[in-house]
Enzyme design. Structure first.
Site, PDB file in Angstrom:
ATOM      1  N   ASP A 260      -6.856  -3.685  -5.968  1.00 50.80           N
ATOM      2  CA  ASP A 260      -7.126  -4.357  -4.690  1.00 50.80           C
ATOM      3  C   ASP A 260      -7.200  -5.854  -4.930  1.00 50.80           C
ATOM      4  O   ASP A 260      -7.616  -6.292  -6.013  1.00 50.80           O
ATOM      5  CB  ASP A 260      -8.445  -3.866  -4.080  1.00 50.80           C
ATOM      6  CG  ASP A 260      -8.516  -4.249  -2.610  1.00 50.80           C
ATOM      7  OD1 ASP A 260      -7.999  -3.490  -1.776  1.00 50.80           O
ATOM      8  OD2 ASP A 260      -9.050  -5.337  -2.304  1.00 50.80           O
TER       9      ASP A 260
ATOM     10  N   ARG B 125      -4.240   6.382   2.124  1.00 50.01           N
ATOM     11  CA  ARG B 125      -4.861   7.505   2.824  1.00 50.01           C
ATOM     12  C   ARG B 125      -3.904   8.397   3.582  1.00 50.01           C
ATOM     13  O   ARG B 125      -4.264   9.499   3.953  1.00 50.01           O
ATOM     14  CB  ARG B 125      -5.944   6.970   3.772  1.00 50.01           C
ATOM     15  CG  ARG B 125      -7.181   6.533   3.027  1.00 50.01           C
ATOM     16  CD  ARG B 125      -8.079   5.699   3.902  1.00 50.01           C
ATOM     17  NE  ARG B 125      -7.403   4.467   4.248  1.00 50.01           N
ATOM     18  CZ  ARG B 125      -7.966   3.462   4.908  1.00 50.01           C
ATOM     19  NH1 ARG B 125      -9.196   3.561   5.316  1.00 50.01           N
ATOM     20  NH2 ARG B 125      -7.280   2.377   5.160  1.00 50.01           N
TER      21      ARG B 125
ATOM     22  N   TYR C 155     -11.958 -13.906   2.490  1.00 48.31           N
ATOM     23  CA  TYR C 155     -12.920 -12.828   2.221  1.00 48.31           C
ATOM     24  C   TYR C 155     -14.205 -13.378   1.622  1.00 48.31           C
ATOM     25  O   TYR C 155     -15.303 -12.931   1.970  1.00 48.31           O
ATOM     26  CB  TYR C 155     -12.295 -11.767   1.316  1.00 48.31           C
ATOM     27  CG  TYR C 155     -11.364 -10.878   2.103  1.00 48.31           C
ATOM     28  CD1 TYR C 155     -11.869  -9.879   2.936  1.00 48.31           C
ATOM     29  CD2 TYR C 155      -9.992 -11.079   2.075  1.00 48.31           C
ATOM     30  CE1 TYR C 155     -11.019  -9.090   3.698  1.00 48.31           C
ATOM     31  CE2 TYR C 155      -9.132 -10.293   2.836  1.00 48.31           C
ATOM     32  CZ  TYR C 155      -9.659  -9.303   3.641  1.00 48.31           C
ATOM     33  OH  TYR C 155      -8.830  -8.527   4.404  1.00 48.31           O
TER      34      TYR C 155
ATOM     35  N   ARG D  15      -9.652  10.671  -3.769  1.00 46.62           N
ATOM     36  CA  ARG D  15     -10.826   9.965  -3.234  1.00 46.62           C
ATOM     37  C   ARG D  15     -12.036  10.877  -3.053  1.00 46.62           C
ATOM     38  O   ARG D  15     -13.147  10.387  -2.855  1.00 46.62           O
ATOM     39  CB  ARG D  15     -10.457   9.267  -1.926  1.00 46.62           C
ATOM     40  CG  ARG D  15      -9.588   8.032  -2.136  1.00 46.62           C
ATOM     41  CD  ARG D  15     -10.412   6.790  -2.483  1.00 46.62           C
ATOM     42  NE  ARG D  15     -11.023   6.257  -1.280  1.00 46.62           N
ATOM     43  CZ  ARG D  15     -12.266   6.426  -0.915  1.00 46.62           C
ATOM     44  NH1 ARG D  15     -13.091   7.132  -1.659  1.00 46.62           N
ATOM     45  NH2 ARG D  15     -12.720   5.911   0.197  1.00 46.62           N
TER      46      ARG D  15
ATOM     47  N   ARG E 127       0.821  -1.226   0.000  1.00 42.76           N
ATOM     48  CA  ARG E 127       0.000   0.000   0.000  1.00 42.76           C
ATOM     49  C   ARG E 127       0.840   1.254   0.000  1.00 42.76           C
ATOM     50  O   ARG E 127       0.792   2.061   0.906  1.00 42.76           O
ATOM     51  CB  ARG E 127      -0.946   0.018   1.198  1.00 42.76           C
ATOM     52  CG  ARG E 127      -1.851  -1.154   1.126  1.00 42.76           C
ATOM     53  CD  ARG E 127      -3.225  -0.839   1.612  1.00 42.76           C
ATOM     54  NE  ARG E 127      -3.903  -2.111   1.730  1.00 42.76           N
ATOM     55  CZ  ARG E 127      -4.592  -2.484   2.776  1.00 42.76           C
ATOM     56  NH1 ARG E 127      -4.763  -1.658   3.767  1.00 42.76           N
ATOM     57  NH2 ARG E 127      -5.152  -3.647   2.804  1.00 42.76           N
TER      58      ARG E 127
HETATM   59  O1  CP3 Z   1      -0.531   1.499  -4.162  1.00 39.18           O
HETATM   60  C1  CP3 Z   1      -0.411   0.362  -3.739  1.00 39.18           C
HETATM   61  O2  CP3 Z   1       0.516   0.030  -2.987  1.00 39.18           O
HETATM   62  C2  CP3 Z   1      -1.460  -0.706  -4.097  1.00 39.18           C
HETATM   63  C3  CP3 Z   1      -2.387  -0.714  -3.055  1.00 39.18           C
HETATM   64  C4  CP3 Z   1      -3.105  -1.898  -2.463  1.00 39.18           C
HETATM   65  C5  CP3 Z   1      -4.436  -1.742  -2.019  1.00 39.18           C
HETATM   66  N1  CP3 Z   1      -4.894  -2.943  -1.571  1.00 39.18           N
HETATM   67  C6  CP3 Z   1      -5.194  -0.493  -2.077  1.00 39.18           C
HETATM   68  C7  CP3 Z   1      -6.154  -0.210  -0.994  1.00 39.18           C
HETATM   69  C8  CP3 Z   1      -2.740  -3.208  -2.203  1.00 39.18           C
HETATM   70  C9  CP3 Z   1      -1.395  -3.874  -2.443  1.00 39.18           C
HETATM   71  C10 CP3 Z   1      -3.891  -3.863  -1.652  1.00 39.18           C
HETATM   72  C11 CP3 Z   1      -3.938  -5.284  -1.284  1.00 39.18           C
HETATM   73  C12 CP3 Z   1      -4.937  -5.722  -0.311  1.00 39.18           C
HETATM   74  N2  CP3 Z   1      -6.254  -5.377  -0.239  1.00 39.18           N
HETATM   75  C13 CP3 Z   1      -4.713  -6.692   0.693  1.00 39.18           C
HETATM   76  C14 CP3 Z   1      -3.434  -7.450   0.873  1.00 39.18           C
HETATM   77  C15 CP3 Z   1      -2.432  -6.595   1.525  1.00 39.18           C
HETATM   78  C16 CP3 Z   1      -2.432  -6.736   3.012  1.00 39.18           C
HETATM   79  O3  CP3 Z   1      -2.700  -5.730   3.676  1.00 39.18           O
HETATM   80  O4  CP3 Z   1      -2.134  -7.826   3.482  1.00 39.18           O
HETATM   81  C17 CP3 Z   1      -5.909  -6.881   1.402  1.00 39.18           C
HETATM   82  C18 CP3 Z   1      -6.136  -7.793   2.586  1.00 39.18           C
HETATM   83  C19 CP3 Z   1      -6.884  -6.047   0.797  1.00 39.18           C
HETATM   84  C20 CP3 Z   1      -8.313  -5.951   1.136  1.00 39.18           C
HETATM   85  C21 CP3 Z   1      -8.618  -4.596   1.609  1.00 39.18           C
HETATM   86  N3  CP3 Z   1      -8.655  -3.463   0.796  1.00 39.18           N
HETATM   87  C22 CP3 Z   1      -8.936  -4.173   2.929  1.00 39.18           C
HETATM   88  C23 CP3 Z   1      -8.988  -5.098   4.124  1.00 39.18           C
HETATM   89  C24 CP3 Z   1      -9.176  -2.788   2.873  1.00 39.18           C
HETATM   90  C25 CP3 Z   1      -9.645  -1.897   3.988  1.00 39.18           C
HETATM   91  C26 CP3 Z   1      -8.437  -1.440   4.742  1.00 39.18           C
HETATM   92  C27 CP3 Z   1      -8.716  -0.229   5.596  1.00 39.18           C
HETATM   93  O5  CP3 Z   1      -7.800   0.066   6.364  1.00 39.18           O
HETATM   94  O6  CP3 Z   1      -9.775   0.392   5.484  1.00 39.18           O
HETATM   95  C28 CP3 Z   1      -8.948  -2.367   1.552  1.00 39.18           C
HETATM   96  C29 CP3 Z   1      -9.068  -0.986   1.052  1.00 39.18           C
HETATM   97  C30 CP3 Z   1      -7.890  -0.396   0.409  1.00 39.18           C
HETATM   98  N4  CP3 Z   1      -7.130  -1.057  -0.522  1.00 39.18           N
HETATM   99  C31 CP3 Z   1      -7.409   0.939   0.561  1.00 39.18           C
HETATM  100  C32 CP3 Z   1      -6.324   1.075  -0.327  1.00 39.18           C
HETATM  101  C33 CP3 Z   1      -5.521   2.304  -0.604  1.00 39.18           C
HETATM  102  C34 CP3 Z   1      -8.050   2.031   1.429  1.00 39.18           C
HETATM  103  C35 CP3 Z   1      -9.313   2.417   0.730  1.00 39.18           C
HETATM  104  C36 CP3 Z   1      -9.750   3.854   0.820  1.00 39.18           C
HETATM  105  O7  CP3 Z   1      -9.244   4.716   0.079  1.00 39.18           O
HETATM  106  O8  CP3 Z   1     -10.698   4.139   1.590  1.00 39.18           O
END
Ligand code: CP3
Length: 324
Positions: free
Chosen positions: A51, A6, A128, A15, A2
């Site tokens: 994602d 945010r 999931y 966003r 990530r």
């Molecule tokens: O720019 C990058 O590095 C790519 C970004 C990236 C995202 N998701 C964007 C994201 C990556 C590599 C992921 C992978 C992902 N998504 C995983 C595996 C990585 C890990 O953490 O082990 C998982 C489990 C997910 C599923 C997921 N997506 C969750 C659980 C959430 C909510 C997290 C939260 O803190 O709210 C997301 C949302 C998400 N994916 C965000 C981002 C930037 C935040 C969304 C927002 O803008 O509101």
């Protein structure tokens, strides 16, 4: 891990214009998000913005991201008979926005840094799909796994092919390295990991390796499973922060390529403390091949200046002889 997210004011501004899923679905916007860490931090690779849950949506599951609640899948798959609800999907059709975004990002970067693709590993996708959300204990997933071994394996292999298809589409579009995220597999008992999560992940790795593209396998919570993970066939092993790289090298050897493993919470420290911790990780790794990274995703509320301090410290101390 990530890179874009945010913690960056510019990401939060994006966003305002797009919901999270719209960002993923719109190549121009996904490319803009992918470029932020390149321009602001100076990292050495551009992770395509997407994602891991995108293929579940493409297979017909109803995916939503509710503000503050994380992902919600309103129609979870709890039994073998429900696997039939998952549609076959073509990664270049239903999720065409992703390879399109990779192509666009590659053109925009013009060779500055490589493009990195990613997908969720089968066990984590199953978590999931079965729970319908981020869960605490993954009890519904484990009940399914324990009570219907063959049915659960069928689900895992559906997701293995879905993940491999998506990674291969990203590679064909120009991704130069890909990562498989097994966020929840570290939570399995080691023999369950070996019997369930690992063979399905190894299937993805095998299909990806046939393209010639290198692949990182990241399991959050690798400590008790290092040797099994090293047997997965991956080119790079991603390490979370709960195990030291000295121990990892003792168990796996000097030649294995490791990625990791600074605790993401280190970025709450002052920049001088961050730099000292970066040195510690580099010193622990020793002279073996190493891709410096956080041990898991960046926190949404760390200062951008601290992420920059990390990148600067890696570039200073990670240079040959930099920490010796
Ligand atoms: O720019 C990058 O590095 C790519 C970004 C990236 C995202 N998701 C964007 C994201 C990556 C590599 C992921 C992978 C992902 N998504 C995983 C595996 C990585 C890990 O953490 O082990 C998982 C489990 C997910 C599923 C997921 N997506 C969750 C659980 C959430 C909510 C997290 C939260 O803190 O709210 C997301 C949302 C998400 N994916 C965000 C981002 C930037 C935040 C969304 C927002 O803008 O509101």
């Amino acid at each position: 891990m990530r890179q874009a997210g945010r913690y960056m004011p510019e990401y939060r501004a994006l966003r305002q214009k797009y919901s999270f899923l719209e960002l993923c679905h719109t190549p121009e916007a996904a490319v803009a998000a992918s470029m932020l860490p390149i321009d602001m931090l100076g990292v050495d690779g551009a992770i395509i913005f997407s994602d891991i849950l995108i293929p579940l949506e493409a297979m017909g599951m109803n995916l939503q991201f509710d503000e503050g609640k994380g992902p919600i899948l309103s129609d979870p798959i709890r039994s073998r008979s429900e696997i039939g609800r998952l549609r076959a999907y073509d990664a270049n059709k239903e999720t065409r926005f992703l390879p399109d975004a990779v192509r666009m990002l590659k053109a925009e970067l013009a060779g500055r840094v490589p493009v990195l693709g990613f997908a969720g590993a089968p066990y984590t996708l199953a978590c999931y799909a079965v729970e319908g959300k981020t869960a605490r204990h993954y009890s519904a997933t484990k009940s399914f796994m324990l009570n219907d071994r063959e049915g659960f394996k069928e689900l895992l292999f559906r997701f293995a092919d879905a993940a491999a298809d998506l990674l291969i589409a990203q590679i064909e579009a120009g991704a130069e390295l890909v990562q498989l995220f097994d966020t929840w597999a570290g939570d399995l008992m080691p023999d369950e990991f070996r019997a369930m999560a690992l063979p399905a992940a190894a299937h993805v790795i095998e299909r990806v390796k046939a393209t010639g593209c290198p692949i990182v396998y990241f399991v959050n919570g690798v400590g008790g499973k290092l040797e099994d993970i090293a047997s997965s066939g991956a080119d790079v092993i991603g390490i979370d922060w709960r195990v030291g790289l000295t121990e990892v090298r003792q168990r796996l050897g000097q030649g294995v390529v490791l990625q990791g493993n600074l605790d993401p919470c280190t970025l709450y420290a002052r920049p001088d403390v961050i730099a000292a911790r970066v040195r510690d990780v580099l010193a622990e790794n020793g002279r073996g091949p190493h891709i410096f990274n956080l041990g898991h995703g960046i926190m949404p509320d760390v200062p951008v200046a601290h992420a920059k301090a990390l990148v600067d410290a890696v570039k200073t101390f990670g240079a040959p002889g930099g920490y010796a």
